[in-house]
Design a protein around this motif. Sequence first.
Motif, mmCIF file in Angstrom:
data_model
loop_
_atom_site.group_PDB
_atom_site.id
_atom_site.type_symbol
_atom_site.label_atom_id
_atom_site.label_comp_id
_atom_site.label_asym_id
_atom_site.label_seq_id
_atom_site.Cartn_x
_atom_site.Cartn_y
_atom_site.Cartn_z
ATOM 1 N N ARG A 1 44.317 -5.054 81.295
ATOM 2 C CA ARG A 1 44.569 -4.914 79.858
ATOM 3 C C ARG A 1 45.956 -4.351 79.558
ATOM 4 O O ARG A 1 46.423 -4.445 78.425
ATOM 5 N N LEU A 2 46.613 -3.796 80.574
ATOM 6 C CA LEU A 2 47.979 -3.291 80.411
ATOM 7 C C LEU A 2 49.036 -4.334 80.786
ATOM 8 O O LEU A 2 50.225 -4.115 80.570
ATOM 9 N N LEU A 3 48.597 -5.438 81.367
ATOM 10 C CA LEU A 3 49.533 -6.467 81.813
ATOM 11 C C LEU A 3 49.931 -7.395 80.673
ATOM 12 O O LEU A 3 49.181 -7.573 79.712
ATOM 13 N N ARG A 4 51.118 -8.023 80.797
ATOM 14 C CA ARG A 4 51.530 -9.068 79.863
ATOM 15 C C ARG A 4 50.486 -10.171 79.818
ATOM 16 O O ARG A 4 49.974 -10.594 80.857
ATOM 17 N N LYS A 5 50.213 -10.675 78.634
ATOM 18 C CA LYS A 5 49.163 -11.686 78.472
ATOM 19 C C LYS A 5 49.558 -13.047 79.028
ATOM 20 O O LYS A 5 48.690 -13.892 79.278
ATOM 21 N N ASP A 6 50.867 -13.276 79.221
ATOM 22 C CA ASP A 6 51.283 -14.570 79.759
ATOM 23 C C ASP A 6 51.345 -14.582 81.284
ATOM 24 O O ASP A 6 51.615 -15.623 81.889
ATOM 25 N N LEU A 7 51.085 -13.458 81.918
ATOM 26 C CA LEU A 7 51.125 -13.375 83.375
ATOM 27 C C LEU A 7 49.925 -14.112 83.966
ATOM 28 O O LEU A 7 48.788 -13.917 83.525
ATOM 29 N N ILE A 8 50.173 -14.964 84.955
ATOM 30 C CA ILE A 8 49.106 -15.715 85.610
ATOM 31 C C ILE A 8 48.550 -14.857 86.742
ATOM 32 O O ILE A 8 49.302 -14.416 87.623
ATOM 33 N N LEU A 9 47.259 -14.598 86.729
ATOM 34 C CA LEU A 9 46.625 -13.765 87.748
ATOM 35 C C LEU A 9 45.913 -14.665 88.758
ATOM 36 O O LEU A 9 45.033 -15.444 88.394
ATOM 37 N N GLU A 10 46.332 -14.530 90.014
ATOM 38 C CA GLU A 10 45.821 -15.444 91.039
ATOM 39 C C GLU A 10 44.629 -14.880 91.797
ATOM 40 O O GLU A 10 43.687 -15.605 92.116
ATOM 41 N N ARG A 11 44.691 -13.590 92.148
ATOM 42 C CA ARG A 11 43.600 -13.004 92.928
ATOM 43 C C ARG A 11 43.413 -11.555 92.526
ATOM 44 O O ARG A 11 44.334 -10.910 92.035
ATOM 45 N N PHE A 12 42.213 -11.034 92.816
ATOM 46 C CA PHE A 12 41.894 -9.640 92.519
ATOM 47 C C PHE A 12 41.433 -8.866 93.743
ATOM 48 O O PHE A 12 41.358 -7.647 93.712
ATOM 49 N N VAL A 13 41.073 -9.578 94.798
ATOM 50 C CA VAL A 13 40.594 -8.928 96.016
ATOM 51 C C VAL A 13 41.157 -9.636 97.237
ATOM 52 O O VAL A 13 41.513 -10.816 97.188
ATOM 53 N N SER A 14 41.228 -8.884 98.323
ATOM 54 C CA SER A 14 41.592 -9.451 99.613
ATOM 55 C C SER A 14 40.312 -9.677 100.405
ATOM 56 O O SER A 14 39.433 -8.810 100.429
ATOM 57 N N GLN A 15 40.220 -10.845 101.036
ATOM 58 C CA GLN A 15 39.045 -11.161 101.849
ATOM 59 C C GLN A 15 39.492 -11.296 103.302
ATOM 60 O O GLN A 15 39.803 -12.380 103.776
ATOM 61 N N SER A 16 39.550 -10.186 104.007
ATOM 62 C CA SER A 16 39.937 -10.203 105.412
ATOM 63 C C SER A 16 38.705 -10.462 106.275
ATOM 64 O O SER A 16 37.568 -10.205 105.837
ATOM 65 N N PRO A 17 38.896 -10.964 107.502
ATOM 66 C CA PRO A 17 37.752 -11.201 108.393
ATOM 67 C C PRO A 17 36.905 -9.938 108.574
ATOM 68 O O PRO A 17 37.441 -8.850 108.799
ATOM 69 N N LYS A 18 35.586 -10.079 108.462
ATOM 70 C CA LYS A 18 34.689 -8.923 108.500
ATOM 71 C C LYS A 18 34.845 -8.096 109.765
ATOM 72 O O LYS A 18 34.698 -6.867 109.735
ATOM 73 N N ASP A 19 35.133 -8.756 110.892
ATOM 74 C CA ASP A 19 35.226 -8.009 112.143
ATOM 75 C C ASP A 19 36.485 -7.152 112.231
ATOM 76 O O ASP A 19 36.614 -6.321 113.134
ATOM 77 N N LEU A 20 37.414 -7.328 111.268
ATOM 78 C CA LEU A 20 38.635 -6.521 111.268
ATOM 79 C C LEU A 20 38.619 -5.430 110.203
ATOM 80 O O LEU A 20 39.435 -4.507 110.244
ATOM 81 N N VAL A 21 37.705 -5.529 109.236
ATOM 82 C CA VAL A 21 37.696 -4.595 108.100
ATOM 83 C C VAL A 21 36.858 -3.362 108.431
ATOM 84 O O VAL A 21 35.670 -3.468 108.720
#
Length: 295
Positions: free
Chosen positions: A252-272
Amino acid sequence: MVYRDFGTWIRTQFPYRVQKISVDAGFSCPNRDGTKGTGGCIFCNNDTFNPTYCDRRKTITEQLDEGRNFFARKYSDMKYLAYFQAYSNTYAPLERLKEMYEEALAAKDVVGLVIGTRPDCVDKEKLDYLEELSKRTFVIVEYGIESCNDNTLRLINRQHDFATTKWAIEETHKRGITTGGHVILGLPGEDREEILQQAKIVSSLPLDILKIHQMQVIKGTKLAEWVAKGTQPKVHIFSVEEYIDLLVEYIRLLRKDLILERFVSQSPKDLVLAPSWNLKNHEFTDLLNKKLNGF
């Protein structure tokens, strides 16, 4: 939905479906090879980036062919963006970069490039070339911003300051190149107030696309050592609910025209090592969208 999403935007850029294919072209980083430092960023293990078809022992063409064969089983009419993802993909002499990018563009069904790099690994000469390239094919240059705080950048062994990031983004945008950035929420030493202040700073940059990731503790990293030893500053591991609440405020603090591609990182489970949410990207995004829309 209160933001512009990448999936909708990218469909406006092509008359057909496109998919990124990751490429490991054998790059390093200046904070790994001793040019500026060693060890890399404290959170970084590049094994978390590369799919199985992505192998630096193979040529760029071979990696793209294998990636295309992997995706073509589902969509026979797909076109592809060669995603130079692992490490810093402008960290080489310009003539070598030209060879690699042109090899990728010559591969079957490749219609553009996405180039992930650090802001201290571009200069005016490289950006001039990328400007020329962007006039004849689709190009995104994606910078690891990670943080806007110089103290944090020093702590995570980034080996450059925020002024360098600002310069690279402004110079890339000035040349008409689609410009992306990547930030991590929850870096050591950054509290909620600092993170939300970052949203305002990021919005002031001439970025087109932003990726946002949660802080993950990955095996084989300096950060994992810190967590195991209880070293200061301590790392706060977000629950799903905490992270979504933070993201809602951040977005809600970001510019409204900014394109948001991802919100989370999905790393391999055996490494997290942490956090362990057991959510797929689309499942997380559904939860976030419900929260953003008041459900």
